[in-house]
Design a protein around this motif. Structure first.
Motif: not given
Length: 336
Positions: A180-187, A202-210
């Motif tokens: 996973h990766l992390e960002t301070s900008r939630i867009a 936090q985002f990952s391929v599982k974020s796309d799955v959601y």
């Protein structure tokens, strides 16, 4: 700036694009969003194109623009929109894509008239096509890519209603060994974003799955997540509504009434099951897109029984929504 795909440059002359769109005539407008306007055009050889013209205040700067060009130029799959080229001249940032005649999924799915064109067979085909496109992004291309903005307006439909994932401005390339990766900008778009992304960046391929799980439930129900549906007699979020029907043993009542009587019950139940599995609170509990594709293709594979969505299990409901919205607003000016 020069990008190459094979031996051919992807860069178009601005004059060519202006001529193709009749100088960005408003009558050629295909759609409009926070990024800018998409125009239909015709190249001198007769090829139809879609030109994404980024507005000056779109928030997509040179970095995001280059990101979209470099990523999409290397992607070739029937369920991804095909990038033909770009133009970056005279303060213009233009992306030239293949023309997809039926516009975006949301224009069909949530339109009281056009939705009749989406019978169950078409919807199941769209569900499966999006899944295959995500498998390609996550596993099968030379790159590992997280889309990060999967939603109904970013799914285009061709003349055969074949879905094509579009808009890679927020996509991120991930190392094969990164989880996973992390960002301070939630867009992104409220209603499609995974909780770990909104709460912790936090985002990952599982974020796309959601996001895909939300899309499935929208396609099955014909309702937009986060909106109220007086027609169906409820004012709760779509995900809550789906779970309540599943838990009560009445999942077919969740299916869009316009296709309910003529749909495959097995396919509808399988789709709802997949959708609920994809929106699990814990990323590890969500299936991979490869397993989703297999489940869609065969009756012999089953997913684990989903748990209640976190907002329902924890009784947070509206408080969670308000927190999400505050979090998004407070981070939109931050940089990645």
């Amino acid at each position: 700036m020069t990008f190459l795909l094979g031996n051919d440059s992807l860069e178009f002359d601005l004059s060519t694009i202006k001529a193709a769109t009749k100088n960005f005539d408003t009558t050629n407008t295909l759609g409009q969003g926070g990024f800018g306007i998409v125009y239909q055009g015709i190249l001198p050889n007769g090829q139809e194109i879609a030109v994404k013209r980024l507005s000056k205040n779109s928030g997509q700067g040179d970095k995001e623009f280059r990101n979209e060009v470099q990523l999409v130029a290397n992607l070739q799959h029937k369920n991804l929109v095909r990038l033909l080229g770009f133009c970056m001249r005279e303060d213009e940032k233009l992306l030239i894509y293949e023309f997809v005649p039926n516009a975006s999924l949301d224009r069909f799915l949530f339109d009281p008239i056009k939705r009749s064109n989406l019978n169950w067979e078409a919807r199941y085909k769209i569900i499966a096509g999006i899944a295959r496109g995500l498998v390609y992004l996550h596993e099968d291309s030379r790159l590992k890519i997280i889309h990060r903005d999967l939603k109904s307006s970013n799914i285009l439909l061709d003349s055969d209603l074949c879905p094509k994932i579009a808009d890679f401005g927020m996509a991120r390339l991930v190392g094969m060994d990164e989880t996973h990766l992390e960002t301070s900008r939630i867009a992104g778009t409220y209603g499609y974003m995974a909780p770990e992304y909104v709460l912790n960046g936090q985002f990952s391929v599982k974020s796309d799955v959601y996001s895909y799980g939300v899309l499935i439930l929208e396609i099955v129900s014909g309702q937009r997540n986060g909106s109220n549906s007086h027609q169906l007699g409820y004012s709760q979020d779509l995900l809550r509504h789906a779970w309540e029907h599943w838990a009560a043993g009445t999942p077919m009542e969740f299916v869009d009434f316009t296709v309910r009587e003529r749909c495959s019950k097995n396919e509808a139940l399988r789709s709802i099951h997949i959708g609920l599995s994809c929106i699990q609170d814990e990323p590890a509990l969500r299936p991979s897109m490869a397993s989703v594709v297999l489940t869609l293709q065969t009756d012999s594979l089953t997913l684990p029984v989903p748990s209640p969505p976190a907002f329902l299990a924890n009784g947070m409901g509206m408080h969670t929504r308000e927190y999400f919205q505050r979090r998004i607003l407070s981070t939109t000016t931050a940089s990645i």
